[in-house]
Design an enzyme around this catalytic site. Structure first.
Site, mmCIF file in Angstrom:
data_model
loop_
_atom_site.group_PDB
_atom_site.id
_atom_site.type_symbol
_atom_site.label_atom_id
_atom_site.label_comp_id
_atom_site.label_asym_id
_atom_site.label_seq_id
_atom_site.Cartn_x
_atom_site.Cartn_y
_atom_site.Cartn_z
ATOM 1 N N LYS A 22 0.834 -1.209 0.000
ATOM 2 C CA LYS A 22 0.000 0.000 0.000
ATOM 3 C C LYS A 22 0.867 1.257 0.000
ATOM 4 C CE LYS A 22 -1.555 1.977 3.601
ATOM 5 N NZ LYS A 22 -2.164 2.609 4.753
ATOM 6 N N ASN A 23 1.871 1.284 0.868
ATOM 7 C CA ASN A 23 2.663 2.511 1.030
ATOM 8 C C ASN A 23 3.569 2.798 -0.160
ATOM 9 O OD1 ASN A 23 1.435 2.964 3.423
ATOM 10 N ND2 ASN A 23 3.203 2.491 4.720
ATOM 11 N N ARG A 92 -4.435 10.761 4.924
ATOM 12 C CA ARG A 92 -3.518 11.910 4.943
ATOM 13 C C ARG A 92 -2.442 11.823 3.860
ATOM 14 N NH1 ARG A 92 0.907 12.138 7.305
ATOM 15 N NH2 ARG A 92 0.735 14.175 8.290
ATOM 16 N N CYS A 116 -4.917 12.821 13.735
ATOM 17 C CA CYS A 116 -4.740 11.434 13.327
ATOM 18 C C CYS A 116 -4.541 10.612 14.582
ATOM 19 C CB CYS A 116 -3.531 11.378 12.411
ATOM 20 S SG CYS A 116 -2.867 9.765 12.197
ATOM 21 N N ARG A 121 1.151 14.394 13.633
ATOM 22 C CA ARG A 121 1.574 14.166 12.248
ATOM 23 C C ARG A 121 1.484 15.394 11.347
ATOM 24 N NH1 ARG A 121 -0.329 8.268 10.238
ATOM 25 N NH2 ARG A 121 1.570 8.376 9.031
ATOM 26 N N ASP A 304 5.572 0.514 12.125
ATOM 27 C CA ASP A 304 4.363 -0.179 11.667
ATOM 28 C C ASP A 304 4.318 -1.652 12.106
ATOM 29 O OD1 ASP A 304 3.551 2.159 10.493
ATOM 30 O OD2 ASP A 304 3.961 1.554 8.430
ATOM 31 N N VAL A 326 9.199 6.810 16.763
ATOM 32 C CA VAL A 326 8.818 7.494 15.527
ATOM 33 C C VAL A 326 7.563 8.351 15.714
ATOM 34 C CG1 VAL A 326 8.207 7.193 13.086
ATOM 35 C CG2 VAL A 326 9.935 5.719 14.127
ATOM 36 N N ARG A 391 -7.673 -1.144 6.296
ATOM 37 C CA ARG A 391 -6.833 -0.149 5.611
ATOM 38 C C ARG A 391 -5.498 -0.731 5.208
ATOM 39 N NH1 ARG A 391 -6.524 5.803 7.922
ATOM 40 N NH2 ARG A 391 -5.437 6.084 5.968
HETATM 41 C C1 UD1 Z 1 4.779 6.754 6.440
HETATM 42 C C2 UD1 Z 1 3.922 5.503 6.297
HETATM 43 C C3 UD1 Z 1 3.473 5.001 7.667
HETATM 44 C C4 UD1 Z 1 4.695 4.815 8.585
HETATM 45 C C5 UD1 Z 1 5.551 6.085 8.607
HETATM 46 C C6 UD1 Z 1 6.844 5.905 9.403
HETATM 47 C C7 UD1 Z 1 2.855 5.887 4.162
HETATM 48 C C8 UD1 Z 1 1.601 6.199 3.408
HETATM 49 N N1 UD1 Z 1 2.755 5.834 5.477
HETATM 50 O O1 UD1 Z 1 3.957 7.755 7.030
HETATM 51 O O2 UD1 Z 1 2.795 3.749 7.504
HETATM 52 O O3 UD1 Z 1 4.231 4.546 9.896
HETATM 53 O O4 UD1 Z 1 5.904 6.471 7.274
HETATM 54 O O5 UD1 Z 1 7.580 4.827 8.913
HETATM 55 O O6 UD1 Z 1 3.888 5.648 3.563
HETATM 56 N N2 UD1 Z 1 6.831 14.648 10.751
HETATM 57 C C9 UD1 Z 1 6.941 15.989 11.045
HETATM 58 N N3 UD1 Z 1 6.781 16.898 10.032
HETATM 59 C C10 UD1 Z 1 6.521 16.522 8.745
HETATM 60 C C11 UD1 Z 1 6.429 15.150 8.453
HETATM 61 C C12 UD1 Z 1 6.594 14.230 9.472
HETATM 62 O O7 UD1 Z 1 7.151 16.363 12.192
HETATM 63 O O8 UD1 Z 1 6.390 17.404 7.875
HETATM 64 C C13 UD1 Z 1 6.992 13.636 11.832
HETATM 65 C C14 UD1 Z 1 5.716 12.829 12.058
HETATM 66 O O9 UD1 Z 1 4.840 13.485 12.924
HETATM 67 C C15 UD1 Z 1 6.272 11.555 12.658
HETATM 68 C C16 UD1 Z 1 7.622 11.396 11.954
HETATM 69 O O10 UD1 Z 1 7.934 12.662 11.413
HETATM 70 O O11 UD1 Z 1 6.486 11.686 14.027
HETATM 71 C C17 UD1 Z 1 7.638 10.371 10.833
HETATM 72 O O12 UD1 Z 1 6.577 10.648 9.923
HETATM 73 P P1 UD1 Z 1 6.662 10.303 8.368
HETATM 74 O O13 UD1 Z 1 7.910 9.548 8.111
HETATM 75 O O14 UD1 Z 1 6.402 11.544 7.601
HETATM 76 O O15 UD1 Z 1 5.430 9.324 8.186
HETATM 77 P P2 UD1 Z 1 4.394 9.279 6.999
HETATM 78 O O16 UD1 Z 1 5.079 9.574 5.718
HETATM 79 O O17 UD1 Z 1 3.205 10.083 7.364
#
Ligand code: UD1
Length: 412
Positions: A22-23, A92, A116, A121, A304, A326, A391
Site C-alpha cells: 500500500k505505502n 492523509r 490522526c 503528524r 508499523d 517514531v 486499511r
Molecule cells: C509513512 C507511512 C506510515 C509509517 C511512517 C513511518 C505511508 C503512506 N505511510 O507515514 O505507515 O508509519 O511512514 O515509517 O507511507 N513529521 C513531522 N513533520 C513533517 C512530516 C513528518 O514532524 O512534515 C513527523 C511525524 O509526525 C512523525 C515522523 O515525522 O512523528 C515520521 O513521519 P513520516 O515519516 O512523515 O510518516 P508518513 O510519511 O506520514
C-alpha cells in the site's frame, strides 16, 4: 461496520502470498500526475486507501481504469489542482499530490489533513522543502495553497527523515530547474521503489535508499509502467502470526532485505526463519523469548510492526521493553491487549511487557493491534472497529483462514 471473530489457539501452517505494498502504491499512483500520457501501475492492493486515490485522481481530472489490481491512468487532462477535505480527511497520504501538481502545473491546493490517531503528524517539513525550492505557500480556510512558476533546485536538510516528505520533495524536484539535494532523507524501501519508478519515467535521481538523495531536474517526464513491490508490513505481520501461534508458514513474496530488523528480533525471540521458495519460512518457537525493541526509521525496527511485535511479547517468557521513537501516542493497542490479560505498563514512550502464560479471548477494538493476539488467545476474540485492519491488509481473514485460522468476518 463488520467485525472479525477469531476462535484462537490454532497453529498456522501452509503458504500465504503477500499483496502489493500500500505505502508504495500510493506514491506511485500520485507520481502519474507528473506526466501527461497513459500510465500502467500493476499489483495494486484492493484497499480503501487505494479507492481514495482513485477518487482523488478522478476529481483532479485524470481518467482512471482499475481492473484486477491493475491501474491505467491517463493523466493528460488535469482540470483541477485541488485535493478536497472530504478525501484528504480519510487519507492523509493525499498530501502527496502537492509535489507532483506543483511541479507539473505550478499550482496546488490541498486540504490540511486533520488530526490522526497516532499523534499530530504535521506536514511542516513537506512545506518548508517546497518553499526552499521557491514555492509560495499560504494557508487559506484549512487549505494549503502552493504556487511556483517553475520550482528551483535547492539543498534541503530534513529535520526528521520523513517518508512522505522525502517522497513529495523527490517528486517535486524531478521537474525543477537545477539540482535538488535532500539530506537526512528517509531510506525506506518505498523510497527506493518510487525513485526507480521516477527514473523509468526519465527522472535523474541518485542516492535513493541512503540519507542523501540527489535529483537533477528535467524538462518533462514520460508515462510510467510498473508493478508495485510486495508489502513488507503485511509480510512481517504474517511472520509474527506464524511465530505467535508456534506455526510453520511460508510467506511468499516476503523480501528479507526489507525486513532485516524484524527478522533479527524474531530470531532472538526463538523463531526459525529461512529463505525458501521466493519468500521466507517461519517456524514459531515453543517458548517465545522476551526481547527489547526500539522503533526507528528504516533500516531500524519499523513503527508499523510495533503493535504486532508487542502482541508476540505479551506471551514472552520474561520482560520486554518496547520503545516507540517514531510517533507520539502509538500505544493505543495496549489497552486492548490488557483486556486480553496482557501485563503491560507504559511510561512515556516505553512499554514494559511482562510475558503471561496465556491470553484470553475478549471483545476488543482493532485500533492498531491487527488481530494477532486473538490468533493466540485461548478462546473467542471479537475484533470490532476493523477499519484499521481493512486499511492495511488485503483480504486478511481469507489469507489467515487459508493458513488454518478459525476466523470469520461478520456484519455487526
Ligand atoms: C509513512 C507511512 C506510515 C509509517 C511512517 C513511518 C505511508 C503512506 N505511510 O507515514 O505507515 O508509519 O511512514 O515509517 O507511507 N513529521 C513531522 N513533520 C513533517 C512530516 C513528518 O514532524 O512534515 C513527523 C511525524 O509526525 C512523525 C515522523 O515525522 O512523528 C515520521 O513521519 P513520516 O515519516 O512523515 O510518516 P508518513 O510519511 O506520514
Amino acid at each position: 461496520m463488520d467485525k472479525i471473530v477469531i476462535h484462537g489457539g490454532r497453529r498456522l501452517e501452509g503458504e500465504v502470498q503477500v499483496s502489493g505494498a500500500k505505502n508504495s502504491a500510493l506514491p506511485l499512483l500520485f507520481a502519474t500526475l507528473l506526466a501527461p500520457g497513459t500510465h500502467h501501475v500493476g499489483n495494486v492492493p484492493d484497499l480503501r486507501d487505494i479507492t481514495t486515490v482513485e477518487k482523488l485522481l478522478t476529481v483532479l481530472g485524470a481518467r482512471v481504469v482499475r481492473e484486477n489490481g491493475a491501474f491505467t491512468v491517463d493523466a493528460t487532462p488535469i482540470q483541477s489542482v485541488e485535493a478536497p477535505y472530504d478525501l484528504v480527511k480519510t487519507m492523509r497520504a493525499s498530501v502527496l499530490v502537492l509535489g507532483p501538481l506543483l511541479a507539473r502545473l505550478g499550482h496546488a491546493r490541498v486540504s490540511l489533513p486533520g488530526g490522526c490517531a497516532i499523534g499530530a503528524r504535521p506536514i511542516d517539513l513537506h512545506l518548508k522543502g517546497l518553499e526552499a525550492m521557491g514555492a509560495e505557500i499560504s494557508l487559506d480556510h484549512g487549505y494549503v495553497e502552493a504556487r511556483a512558476e517553475r520550482l528551483k533546485g535547492a539543498t534541503i536538510c530534513l529535520d526528521i527523515p520523513t517518508v512522505g516528505g522525502t517522497e513529495n520533495l523527490m517528486m517535486a524536484a524531478t521537474l525543477a530547474k537545477g539540482t535538488t539535494v535532500l539530506e537526512n532523507a528517509a531510506c525506506e524501501p518505498e523510497i527506493v521503489d518510487l525513485a526507480e519508478a521516477l527514473i523509468r519515467m526519465g527522472a535523474r535521481i541518485s542516492g535513493a535508499g541512503t540519507d542523501t538523495v540527489v535529483i537533477e531536474g528535467v524538462e518533462a517526464l514520460n508515462p510510467l509502467e510498473i508493478a508495485v513491490m510486495p508489502d513488507r508490513i503485511e509480510a512481517g505481520t504474517f511472520l509474527i502470526a506464524s511465530a505467535i501461534t508456534r506455526g510453520d508458514v511460508l510467506v511468499r513474496g516476503a523480501v528479507s532485505a526489507h525486513l532485516e530488523a524484524l527478522i533479527s528480533k524474531l530470531r532472538e525471540a526463538g523463531a526459525e526463519i529461512s529463505e525458501e521458495g521466493g519468500g521466507l519460512r517461519v517456524k514459531g518457537p515453543n517458548e517465545i523469548k522476551s526481547v527489547d525493541i526500539k522503533t526507528r526509521p528504516h533500516p531500524g525496527f519499523p513503527t508499523d510492526m510495533q503493535a504486532q511485535f508487542m502482541a508476540l511479547m505479551a506471551l514472552g517468557s520474561g520482560t520486554s521493553m518496547i520503545v516507540e521513537n517514531v510517533f507520539e501516542n502509538r500505544f493505543m493497542h495496549v489497552c486492548e491487549l490488557q483486556r486480553m490479560g496482557a501485563d503491560i505498563r507504559i511510561e512515556g514512550h516505553t512499554a514494559t511487557v511482562k510475558g503471561v502464560k496465556e491470553l484470553l479471548g475478549a471483545p476488543v477494538m482493532a485500533t492498531d493491534l491487527r488481530a494477532l493476539a486473538g490468533l493466540a488467545a485461548d478462546n473467542t476474540t471479537e475484533v470490532s472497529r476493523i477499519y484499521h485492519l481493512d486499511r492495511g491488509y488485503e483480504h486478511i481473514e481469507k489469507k489467515l483462514k487459508g493458513l488454518g485460522a478459525d476466523i470469520e468476518r461478520v456484519k455487526e
